[in-house]
Design a protein around this motif. Structure first.
Motif, PDB file in Angstrom:
ATOM      1  N   LYS A   7      -8.196  11.799 -12.723  1.00 23.48           N
ATOM      2  CA  LYS A   7      -9.577  11.668 -13.047  1.00 23.48           C
ATOM      3  C   LYS A   7     -10.646  12.734 -12.780  1.00 23.48           C
ATOM      4  O   LYS A   7     -11.392  13.259 -13.486  1.00 23.48           O
ATOM      5  CB  LYS A   7     -10.165  10.308 -12.662  1.00 23.48           C
ATOM      6  N   MET A   8     -10.452  13.352 -11.416  1.00 22.75           N
ATOM      7  CA  MET A   8     -11.041  14.524 -10.903  1.00 22.75           C
ATOM      8  C   MET A   8     -10.747  15.925 -11.921  1.00 22.75           C
ATOM      9  O   MET A   8     -11.609  16.367 -12.104  1.00 22.75           O
ATOM     10  CB  MET A   8     -10.890  14.623  -9.279  1.00 22.75           C
ATOM     11  N   GLU A   9      -9.524  15.921 -12.060  1.00 20.82           N
ATOM     12  CA  GLU A   9      -9.042  17.143 -12.952  1.00 20.82           C
ATOM     13  C   GLU A   9      -9.789  16.964 -14.392  1.00 20.82           C
ATOM     14  O   GLU A   9     -10.293  18.029 -14.882  1.00 20.82           O
ATOM     15  CB  GLU A   9      -7.578  17.115 -13.242  1.00 20.82           C
ATOM     16  N   SER A  66       0.874  -1.320   0.028  1.00 16.84           N
ATOM     17  CA  SER A  66       0.035  -0.084  -0.023  1.00 16.84           C
ATOM     18  C   SER A  66       0.937   1.254  -0.068  1.00 16.84           C
ATOM     19  O   SER A  66       0.464   2.206  -0.667  1.00 16.84           O
ATOM     20  CB  SER A  66      -0.866   0.084   0.990  1.00 16.84           C
ATOM     21  N   ARG A  67       1.936   1.199   0.635  1.00 19.67           N
ATOM     22  CA  ARG A  67       2.838   2.370   0.535  1.00 19.67           C
ATOM     23  C   ARG A  67       3.557   2.411  -0.726  1.00 19.67           C
ATOM     24  O   ARG A  67       3.845   3.624  -0.991  1.00 19.67           O
ATOM     25  CB  ARG A  67       4.125   2.215   1.919  1.00 19.67           C
ATOM     26  N   LEU A  68       3.789   1.384  -1.578  1.00 16.14           N
ATOM     27  CA  LEU A  68       4.208   1.616  -2.754  1.00 16.14           C
ATOM     28  C   LEU A  68       3.463   2.043  -3.775  1.00 16.14           C
ATOM     29  O   LEU A  68       3.714   2.568  -4.751  1.00 16.14           O
ATOM     30  CB  LEU A  68       5.097   0.442  -3.242  1.00 16.14           C
ATOM     31  N   LEU A  69       2.032   1.555  -3.709  1.00 20.69           N
ATOM     32  CA  LEU A  69       1.201   1.749  -4.926  1.00 20.69           C
ATOM     33  C   LEU A  69       0.242   3.063  -4.513  1.00 20.69           C
ATOM     34  O   LEU A  69      -0.417   3.573  -5.281  1.00 20.69           O
ATOM     35  CB  LEU A  69       0.166   0.621  -4.836  1.00 20.69           C
ATOM     36  N   SER A  70       0.185   3.633  -3.300  1.00 21.13           N
ATOM     37  CA  SER A  70      -0.660   4.674  -2.892  1.00 21.13           C
ATOM     38  C   SER A  70      -0.143   5.873  -3.802  1.00 21.13           C
ATOM     39  O   SER A  70      -1.328   6.607  -4.198  1.00 21.13           O
ATOM     40  CB  SER A  70      -0.672   4.960  -1.474  1.00 21.13           C
ATOM     41  N   PRO A  71       1.057   6.298  -3.984  1.00 25.53           N
ATOM     42  CA  PRO A  71       1.200   7.581  -4.720  1.00 25.53           C
ATOM     43  C   PRO A  71       0.525   7.297  -6.273  1.00 25.53           C
ATOM     44  O   PRO A  71       0.170   8.237  -6.715  1.00 25.53           O
ATOM     45  CB  PRO A  71       2.725   7.525  -4.734  1.00 25.53           C
ATOM     46  N   PHE A  72       0.555   6.227  -6.893  1.00 24.35           N
ATOM     47  CA  PHE A  72       0.247   5.929  -8.126  1.00 24.35           C
ATOM     48  C   PHE A  72      -1.466   5.999  -8.024  1.00 24.35           C
ATOM     49  O   PHE A  72      -2.157   6.623  -8.981  1.00 24.35           O
ATOM     50  CB  PHE A  72       0.598   4.767  -8.922  1.00 24.35           C
ATOM     51  N   LEU A  73      -1.846   5.481  -7.006  1.00 24.17           N
ATOM     52  CA  LEU A  73      -3.409   5.361  -6.921  1.00 24.17           C
ATOM     53  C   LEU A  73      -3.949   7.020  -6.810  1.00 24.17           C
ATOM     54  O   LEU A  73      -4.978   7.226  -7.275  1.00 24.17           O
ATOM     55  CB  LEU A  73      -3.836   4.664  -5.931  1.00 24.17           C
ATOM     56  N   ILE A  74      -3.192   7.762  -6.075  1.00 26.06           N
ATOM     57  CA  ILE A  74      -3.708   9.070  -5.843  1.00 26.06           C
ATOM     58  C   ILE A  74      -3.340  10.109  -7.015  1.00 26.06           C
ATOM     59  O   ILE A  74      -4.166  10.651  -7.065  1.00 26.06           O
ATOM     60  CB  ILE A  74      -2.894   9.639  -4.369  1.00 26.06           C
TER      61      ILE A  74
END
Length: 93
Positions: free
Chosen positions: A42-44, A28-36
């Protein structure tokens, strides 16, 4: 079959649970920056689409000089004549 709880089995189960917990924590620490970044992108895009829709001038649906009625008035005037009791009063000086 009946399984009996043994100390070795309990220790092995606790090690599996702890190991899985740490693997999930590290991933989760490795993948969270990519998910964020993905969610922010997507929001932008969504906000950009809404902004562009508001900026584009809307084409009128009617010709110039034509009378347009947006809302039809209510034809059934159903007013309630029985609104309450009227009470006379006098002011006292």
């Amino acid at each position: 079959m009946i399984y009996f709880l043994s100390a070795a089995g309990l220790a092995r189960m606790l090690l599996y649970i702890i190991g899985i917990y740490f693997v999930i924590k590290i991933l989760s620490r490795l993948l969270s920056p990519f998910l964020i970044k993905y969610a922010a992108k997507k929001m932008e895009d969504r906000f950009g689409q809404q902004f562009n829709q508001q900026r584009q001038p809307q084409q009128p649906k009617h010709k110039e000089g034509e009378t347009v009625i947006d809302k039809m008035p209510n034809t059934g005037n159903s007013s309630n004549k029985k609104v309450g009791e009227y009470i006379d009063y006098e002011e006292i000086d």
